[in-house]
Write an enzyme that holds these catalytic residues in place. Structure first.
Site, mmCIF file in Angstrom:
data_model
loop_
_atom_site.group_PDB
_atom_site.id
_atom_site.type_symbol
_atom_site.label_atom_id
_atom_site.label_comp_id
_atom_site.label_asym_id
_atom_site.label_seq_id
_atom_site.Cartn_x
_atom_site.Cartn_y
_atom_site.Cartn_z
ATOM 1 N N THR A 188 0.830 -1.205 0.000
ATOM 2 C CA THR A 188 0.000 0.000 0.000
ATOM 3 C C THR A 188 0.871 1.263 0.000
ATOM 4 O OG1 THR A 188 -1.707 -1.168 1.191
ATOM 5 C CG2 THR A 188 -1.630 1.187 1.568
ATOM 6 N N ARG A 216 -14.013 -7.954 -0.462
ATOM 7 C CA ARG A 216 -13.305 -7.771 0.825
ATOM 8 C C ARG A 216 -12.882 -6.304 0.983
ATOM 9 N NH1 ARG A 216 -7.859 -5.794 2.107
ATOM 10 N NH2 ARG A 216 -7.137 -6.854 3.976
ATOM 11 N N ILE A 217 -13.078 -5.773 2.158
ATOM 12 C CA ILE A 217 -12.666 -4.400 2.452
ATOM 13 C C ILE A 217 -11.602 -4.447 3.547
ATOM 14 C CG2 ILE A 217 -13.449 -2.173 3.375
ATOM 15 C CD1 ILE A 217 -16.218 -2.844 2.101
ATOM 16 N N ASP A 219 -8.315 -2.212 5.806
ATOM 17 C CA ASP A 219 -8.193 -1.101 6.757
ATOM 18 C C ASP A 219 -8.041 0.259 6.073
ATOM 19 O OD1 ASP A 219 -5.650 -2.252 5.846
ATOM 20 O OD2 ASP A 219 -4.815 -0.523 6.903
ATOM 21 N N THR A 239 -0.047 0.732 7.028
ATOM 22 C CA THR A 239 0.039 -0.293 5.983
ATOM 23 C C THR A 239 0.319 -1.640 6.639
ATOM 24 O OG1 THR A 239 1.422 -1.097 4.149
ATOM 25 C CG2 THR A 239 2.452 0.459 5.655
ATOM 26 N N GLY A 240 -0.059 -2.709 5.954
ATOM 27 C CA GLY A 240 0.179 -4.045 6.496
ATOM 28 C C GLY A 240 -1.065 -4.905 6.383
ATOM 29 N N HIS A 241 -1.161 -5.899 7.219
ATOM 30 C CA HIS A 241 -2.265 -6.854 7.155
ATOM 31 C C HIS A 241 -3.565 -6.203 7.628
ATOM 32 C CE1 HIS A 241 -4.370 -10.677 8.590
ATOM 33 N NE2 HIS A 241 -4.351 -10.713 7.270
ATOM 34 N N GLY A 242 -4.453 -5.894 6.656
ATOM 35 C CA GLY A 242 -5.623 -5.077 6.940
ATOM 36 C C GLY A 242 -6.539 -5.611 8.020
HETATM 37 N N1 ASN Z 1 -0.183 -3.714 2.172
HETATM 38 C C1 ASN Z 1 -1.224 -3.193 2.712
HETATM 39 O O1 ASN Z 1 -1.045 -2.258 3.420
HETATM 40 C C2 ASN Z 1 -2.562 -3.820 2.479
HETATM 41 C C3 ASN Z 1 -3.731 -3.151 3.131
HETATM 42 N N2 ASN Z 1 -3.452 -2.697 4.472
HETATM 43 C C4 ASN Z 1 -4.899 -4.100 3.169
HETATM 44 O O2 ASN Z 1 -4.894 -5.012 3.944
HETATM 45 O O3 ASN Z 1 -5.789 -3.951 2.390
#
Ligand code: ASN
Length: 332
Positions: A188, A216-217, A219, A239-242
């Site tokens: 992201t 799917r939605i 964060d 950013t990361g695992h939503g």
């Molecule tokens: N790499 C990401 O930040 C993905 C984003 N946070 C999501 O899970 O949609």
């Protein structure tokens, strides 16, 4: 008068060595295209945080090195469904967009929504309609899909066929589960800026995670999770695992730690990213600008690309505490 600052990230994840050069080039390019809009030396007495954030995010949406706009992660149908949010900290105005397809710049659609002020969050057909009605071009279906995104989806599906679920692996870090070669969360993009008037603006844009279910939605479009701006406290893009980030409410928690525990932007980001991963298992990162202009950059994932400009120097990095720096020129 506050000193303007622009801090950006190009996503947290298990970024492979071969992709680092592209990330750095993209981070520098985004700073180059946005800093002139914010810098006090731009001849107009300093520009707006809003224009700078939008420009930085647009630059990364165009760049296939990032998981936003062109180069977005694919869902299980092989399609791109994008999300973005934009918030300004003076009046707490915001625009949040989800399940958007076939448009190059979701961050601009979020800005249009914020400016209309009637609604704050639009998804799917409504977001699409707004995009086209406010000047976005409708791209051919599949125009945002890259080779890299196809490859990552295939790798993800192969792992699923073998009974390995990379999502589960990443949320259960303590167990010895297989980790994908390419992180399905992709990377992201986000930007936080404060201009000379003290206005703080935050924008975040994403294609989500590879192999997500259609619909799917994550964060990113959720205020307090992916994005938050409040001139009295500061601004955060995550950013990361939503699924992890939204359950933990990472952005809001970082600002609360600054406000109620008196922590610096860096200490608050470190504390809350660490605590999130300890409690929920999933990893992520955040960039923070405090209301007094102090910066925070933190992540629990293997890597997170970031960069900022200060006093004619560009600072950037992707790994641990390693900071690179070089003179900033428009041709950096
Ligand atoms: N790499 C990401 O930040 C993905 C984003 N946070 C999501 O899970 O949609």
């Amino acid at each position: 008068m506050p000193r303007p600052v622009l801090l950006i990230h190009g996503g947290a994840g298990d970024i492979s060595d071969s992709r680092i050069a592209g990330k750095f080039a993209g981070i520098k390019q985004a700073l180059r295209s946005a800093w002139g809009l914010l810098s006090p030396d731009n001849g107009s007495g300093g520009g707006s945080a809003l224009d700078a954030v939008e420009a930085a995010v647009r630059s990364m949406e165009l760049d296939e090195n990032f998981n936003a706009g062109y180069g977005s992660c694919l869902n299980t149908n092989g399609q791109v469904e994008m999300e973005a949010s934009l918030m300004e900290g003076r009046d707490l105005r915001a625009g949040c967009i989800t399940l958007l397809q076939d448009v190059m710049h979701p961050i601009t659609v979020a800005r249009r929504l914020m400016e209309k002020q009637r609604h704050t969050f639009l998804g799917g057909a409504a977001a699409q309609e707004l995009a086209l009605a406010t000047g976005s071009e409708r791209l051919q279906p599949g125009a945002l899909v890259t080779e890299g995104a196809r490859f990552t989806l295939k790798e993800f599906q192969d792992q699923m066929t073998q009974g390995k679920d990379p999502f589960f692996a990443r949320t259960e870090l303590a167990e010895d589960k297989p980790v994908p070669k390419t992180d399905p969360s992709g990377e992201t993009v986000g930007a936080v800026a404060m201009d000379a008037s003290g206005q703080i603006v935050v924008g975040t844009s994403t294609g989500g995670i590879t192999g997500k279910w259609p619909g799917r939605i994550g964060d990113t479009p959720i205020l307090g999770s992916g994005t938050y701006a409040d001139n009295c406290r500061g601004g955060v893009s995550t950013t990361g695992h939503g699924e992890t980030l939204m359950r933990y409410n990472l952005a809001q928690r970082i600002l609360a730690a600054m406000e109620y525990q008196g922590l610096s932007a860096q200490a608050a980001a470190d504390k809350e990213c660490r605590e999130m991963t300890k409690r929920l298992g999933g990893t992520g990162g955040a960039i923070v600008v405090g209301h007094s202009g102090d910066l925070g950059i933190s992540f629990t994932s293997r890597r997170m690309a970031w960069g900022y400009v200060q006093d004619g120097t560009i600072f950037y990095g992707i790994e641990g505490q390693v900071v690179h720096q070089e003179p900033f020129t428009v041709s950096t």
